[in-house]
Design a protein around this motif. Structure first.
Motif, mmCIF file in Angstrom:
data_model
loop_
_atom_site.group_PDB
_atom_site.id
_atom_site.type_symbol
_atom_site.label_atom_id
_atom_site.label_comp_id
_atom_site.label_asym_id
_atom_site.label_seq_id
_atom_site.Cartn_x
_atom_site.Cartn_y
_atom_site.Cartn_z
ATOM 1 N N SER A 19 0.921 -1.311 -0.081
ATOM 2 C CA SER A 19 0.076 0.091 0.125
ATOM 3 C C SER A 19 0.868 1.257 0.183
ATOM 4 C CB SER A 19 -0.986 0.153 1.278
ATOM 5 O OG SER A 19 -1.535 1.341 1.565
ATOM 6 N N HIS A 20 0.844 1.859 -1.111
ATOM 7 C CA HIS A 20 1.748 3.023 -1.270
ATOM 8 C C HIS A 20 0.983 4.269 -0.068
ATOM 9 C CE1 HIS A 20 3.177 2.231 -5.541
ATOM 10 N NE2 HIS A 20 3.397 1.169 -4.708
ATOM 11 N N LYS A 21 -0.171 4.214 -0.171
ATOM 12 C CA LYS A 21 -0.702 5.179 1.111
ATOM 13 C C LYS A 21 -0.126 4.891 2.424
ATOM 14 C CE LYS A 21 -5.119 7.109 2.539
ATOM 15 N NZ LYS A 21 -6.638 7.206 2.384
ATOM 16 N N ALA A 22 -0.199 3.528 2.705
ATOM 17 C CA ALA A 22 0.431 3.386 3.955
ATOM 18 C C ALA A 22 1.722 3.561 4.316
ATOM 19 C CB ALA A 22 0.243 1.592 4.366
ATOM 20 N N GLY A 23 2.593 3.404 2.980
ATOM 21 C CA GLY A 23 3.937 3.667 3.097
ATOM 22 C C GLY A 23 4.158 5.145 3.212
ATOM 23 N N LYS A 24 3.480 6.304 2.641
ATOM 24 C CA LYS A 24 3.506 7.630 3.031
ATOM 25 C C LYS A 24 3.071 7.971 4.347
ATOM 26 C CE LYS A 24 2.672 8.771 -1.944
ATOM 27 N NZ LYS A 24 1.727 9.434 -2.993
ATOM 28 N N ILE A 25 2.064 7.381 4.922
ATOM 29 C CA ILE A 25 1.807 7.446 6.227
ATOM 30 C C ILE A 25 2.785 7.140 7.155
ATOM 31 C CG2 ILE A 25 0.154 6.723 7.878
ATOM 32 C CD1 ILE A 25 -2.277 6.442 5.808
ATOM 33 N N TRP A 26 3.434 6.122 6.859
ATOM 34 C CA TRP A 26 4.422 5.756 7.968
ATOM 35 C C TRP A 26 5.589 6.600 7.834
ATOM 36 C CZ3 TRP A 26 5.512 2.906 12.098
ATOM 37 C CH2 TRP A 26 6.890 2.608 12.555
ATOM 38 N N GLU A 27 5.957 7.175 6.502
ATOM 39 C CA GLU A 27 7.283 8.193 6.438
ATOM 40 C C GLU A 27 6.638 9.310 6.988
ATOM 41 O OE1 GLU A 27 10.227 7.455 5.632
ATOM 42 O OE2 GLU A 27 9.641 5.104 5.378
ATOM 43 N N GLN A 28 5.670 9.908 7.232
ATOM 44 C CA GLN A 28 5.273 11.047 7.694
ATOM 45 C C GLN A 28 5.095 10.875 9.312
ATOM 46 O OE1 GLN A 28 1.627 11.701 5.541
ATOM 47 N NE2 GLN A 28 2.534 12.343 3.670
ATOM 48 N N ARG A 29 4.631 9.996 9.692
ATOM 49 C CA ARG A 29 4.519 9.834 11.093
ATOM 50 C C ARG A 29 5.632 9.305 11.980
ATOM 51 N NH1 ARG A 29 -1.834 8.679 12.170
ATOM 52 N NH2 ARG A 29 -0.955 8.903 14.197
ATOM 53 N N LYS A 30 6.272 8.316 11.458
ATOM 54 C CA LYS A 30 7.169 7.626 12.276
ATOM 55 C C LYS A 30 8.178 8.257 13.191
ATOM 56 C CE LYS A 30 10.991 6.747 8.899
ATOM 57 N NZ LYS A 30 11.729 5.875 7.862
ATOM 58 N N HIS A 31 8.695 9.387 12.791
ATOM 59 C CA HIS A 31 9.321 10.322 13.598
ATOM 60 C C HIS A 31 8.687 11.044 14.913
ATOM 61 C CE1 HIS A 31 13.164 9.222 11.065
ATOM 62 N NE2 HIS A 31 12.289 9.809 10.293
ATOM 63 N N LYS A 32 7.464 11.065 14.655
ATOM 64 C CA LYS A 32 6.776 11.640 15.891
ATOM 65 C C LYS A 32 6.284 10.507 16.950
ATOM 66 C CE LYS A 32 4.787 14.894 12.600
ATOM 67 N NZ LYS A 32 3.400 15.582 11.945
ATOM 68 N N LEU A 33 6.667 9.334 16.625
ATOM 69 C CA LEU A 33 6.099 8.106 17.420
ATOM 70 C C LEU A 33 6.984 8.336 18.729
ATOM 71 C CD1 LEU A 33 5.400 5.339 15.224
ATOM 72 C CD2 LEU A 33 3.602 7.038 15.843
ATOM 73 N N PRO A 34 6.714 8.075 19.999
ATOM 74 C CA PRO A 34 7.676 7.838 21.150
ATOM 75 C C PRO A 34 8.316 6.769 21.178
ATOM 76 C CG PRO A 34 5.443 7.021 21.677
ATOM 77 C CD PRO A 34 5.271 7.550 20.353
ATOM 78 N N ILE A 35 9.582 7.063 21.410
ATOM 79 C CA ILE A 35 10.959 6.269 21.176
ATOM 80 C C ILE A 35 10.668 4.982 22.170
ATOM 81 C CG2 ILE A 35 13.431 5.868 21.443
ATOM 82 C CD1 ILE A 35 13.442 8.928 20.658
ATOM 83 N N ARG A 36 10.100 5.352 23.114
ATOM 84 C CA ARG A 36 10.346 4.196 24.269
ATOM 85 C C ARG A 36 9.442 2.968 23.758
ATOM 86 N NH1 ARG A 36 12.656 2.223 28.667
ATOM 87 N NH2 ARG A 36 13.124 4.598 29.016
ATOM 88 N N GLN A 37 8.020 3.508 23.080
ATOM 89 C CA GLN A 37 7.149 2.447 22.592
ATOM 90 C C GLN A 37 7.851 1.740 21.363
ATOM 91 O OE1 GLN A 37 4.764 1.773 24.122
ATOM 92 N NE2 GLN A 37 3.190 3.213 24.741
ATOM 93 N N LEU A 38 8.492 2.470 20.454
ATOM 94 C CA LEU A 38 9.305 1.912 19.379
ATOM 95 C C LEU A 38 10.266 0.911 19.902
ATOM 96 C CD1 LEU A 38 9.681 5.010 16.989
ATOM 97 C CD2 LEU A 38 7.735 3.426 16.805
ATOM 98 N N ASN A 39 11.039 1.326 20.858
ATOM 99 C CA ASN A 39 11.977 0.417 21.249
ATOM 100 C C ASN A 39 11.442 -0.972 21.919
ATOM 101 O OD1 ASN A 39 14.195 2.018 20.914
ATOM 102 N ND2 ASN A 39 14.378 3.052 22.832
ATOM 103 N N GLU A 40 10.393 -1.003 22.749
ATOM 104 C CA GLU A 40 9.620 -1.962 23.155
ATOM 105 C C GLU A 40 8.975 -2.691 21.961
ATOM 106 O OE1 GLU A 40 9.287 -3.194 26.233
ATOM 107 O OE2 GLU A 40 10.868 -1.780 26.955
ATOM 108 N N LEU A 41 8.524 -2.278 20.798
ATOM 109 C CA LEU A 41 7.951 -2.916 19.693
ATOM 110 C C LEU A 41 9.197 -3.617 19.167
ATOM 111 C CD1 LEU A 41 5.566 -0.246 18.284
ATOM 112 C CD2 LEU A 41 4.858 -2.548 19.257
#
Length: 464
Positions: free
Chosen positions: A409-431
């Motif tokens: 999904s190109h739309k999903a890819g764009k959403i991920w690139e737009q928002r991934k740097h705004k996500l909390p690092i703690r949660q990303l580390n745990e994931l």
């Protein structure tokens, strides 16, 4: 409001006590003045108690001696016993035991029916988590028939569910031999690692403590109070915790203020006017909490009992999704959180169902939006572990379809690139840690942009 402002108003202090009652960590610290107000002239002050006991025991002791000015009552009690022992050729312990028995007899008092009915209703509304008292009498227990448990100074602070513990710091009159009365009795309270001292300090730390009819003058209580203020100082206050001293004055000041001991002083005419001021707040807050619980129950029912319409709306209506997530994140209503987890799974299943037709990639983007909105809503705070597990599982299902390659999904890819740097690092580390443990290589690769260690010091204390 977990912290009172430095210049707190009277309404804010009353509201704070109410909040602690609702939160469930309100401690009432009750002294002789409380019994005096409920019992009247039959209740004796410390000085009156010792003078009456000396008279009935035949102890020749001059309470008017100027040398006694500034001497604490435990020391006076010891001097009385020594004088009586010398005068009657008795052992000191025999005289101490006799004084304790007499004090137990002299503290056999109970409130009038009118006072009992009134103050029993007050305590029922306040619903304190526990009560600690320096009194020997059973006045408090008489206000909580069937719902309290008496704990003496030689017993651990454990109690049955649904019962209010009344901890008699200095003993209870029904066990005279355990009464803490003379200086010799106090000595044992200051032994290193003494259980009562540690427990009292920790409870003061963990509770909002309201002192009623007590002047914070007892040595071991002062020691516990001081320790509670210095043993551990949180930068972020996550629960209501304060020491509030209710002081009776003929002309009380309206504005609260800090005493020399650090406690917040709230002046009142008497305890009855204090409760008359406090209880309406408590009842109002309880009504608000009840109404909120009913609303939350309706929200839960909409997610659990008939979720079909709610699932479609949660996926398609950004505002509805944001409001729902905000309610869940800020709610302590456990059934709502429990009900949301299977609802979330239904939503993710629905997004995959929408993507089943050939070329229908929009569902993957919709599902990713839901996952990212939940992660952002909780931020670096305590996401329920069960929900985190479902989030990780959903992301594992979605990852192969996030990107710009064929079949993604190109739309999903764009959403991920737009928002991934705004996500909390703690949660990303745990994931990422969880994905590595499960061998989910695609998820690990998706999260490789995030540092393994939180680079924000304020985020370092947030755990799942």
């Amino acid at each position: 409001m977990h912290r009172l402002p430095a210049d707190a108003s009277r309404d804010q202090v009353i509201y704070y006590i109410t909040s602690s009652s609702i939160y469930g960590n309100l401690c009432l610290f009750i002294g002789a003045g409380f019994s005096k107000e409920l019992v009247g002239d039959d209740a004796l002050s410390w000085g009156q108690l010792l003078e009456t006991a000396a008279d009935q025991l035949g102890t020749q002791f001059d309470f008017t001696d100027k040398k006694l000015i500034g001497t604490g009552y435990p020391e006076i009690a010891s001097l009385m016993c020594r004088k009586h022992a010398d005068d009657h050729n008795l052992s000191l312990q025999t005289c101490i035991d006799a004084l304790k028995v007499k004090v137990a007899e002299l503290t056999c008092w109970y409130p009038t029916d009118e006072k009992k009915t009134l103050y029993a209703a007050h305590l029922s509304s306040l619903d304190p988590a526990w009560v600690v008292t320096t009194n020997y009498d059973l006045v408090i227990e008489s206000l909580l028939p069937g719902s309290s448990i008496t704990i003496g100074p030689d017993q651990p602070l454990v109690f049955p569910k649904g019962r209010t513990p009344v901890y008699h710091l200095h003993g209870v009159r029904t066990y005279p031999e355990k009464i803490v009365l003379c200086r010799e009795d106090y000595t044992a309270l200051f032994r290193p690692n003494e259980y009562r001292q540690i427990k009292l300090a920790l409870t003061l730390k963990e509770s909002t403590t309201v002192l009623l009819g007590y002047g914070l003058g007892d040595d071991n209580v002062l020691t516990a109070f001081d320790w509670s203020r210095n043993v551990f100082d949180e930068e972020i206050k996550s629960y209501p915790s304060e020491v509030i001293q209710v002081v009776r004055m003929h002309e009380p000041k309206d504005k609260p203020y800090r005493g020399h001991n650090g406690a917040l002083i709230l002046e009142v005419k008497n305890l009855e006017t204090f409760f008359a001021e406090l209880i309406p707040y408590v009842e109002h807050r309880k009504k608000i909490e009840k109404d909120l619980s009913e609303k939350l129950e309706k929200v839960r029912d909409s997610l659990v009992k008939k979720p079909e319409d709610a699932v479609e709306r949660f996926i398609d209506d950004k505002t509805f999704r944001a409001v729902t997530l905000s309610i869940i994140n800020n709610s302590d209503y456990a059934p709502l959180v429990d009900g949301f987890i299977p609802f979330f799974e239904k939503c993710i299943d629905k997004t995959f169902e929408r993507s089943l037709p050939f070329g229908a990639f929009a569902g993957y983007a919709e599902g990713l939006l839901i996952v990212l909105d939940i992660i952002e809503t909780y931020g670096a705070t305590h996401m329920p572990p069960a929900l985190f597990h479902k989030i990780a599982t959903a992301l594992h299902r979605q990852t192969p379809y996030i990107g710009a390659k064929n079949g993604q999904s190109h739309k999903a890819g764009k959403i991920w690139e737009q928002r991934k740097h705004k996500l909390p690092i703690r949660q990303l580390n745990e994931l990422r840690i969880y994905a590595q443990s499960k061998g989910w290589r695609e998820v690990v690769a998706l999260l490789k942009f995030a540092p393994l260690v939180a680079d924000d010091p304020s985020d370092a204390g947030a755990f799942l």
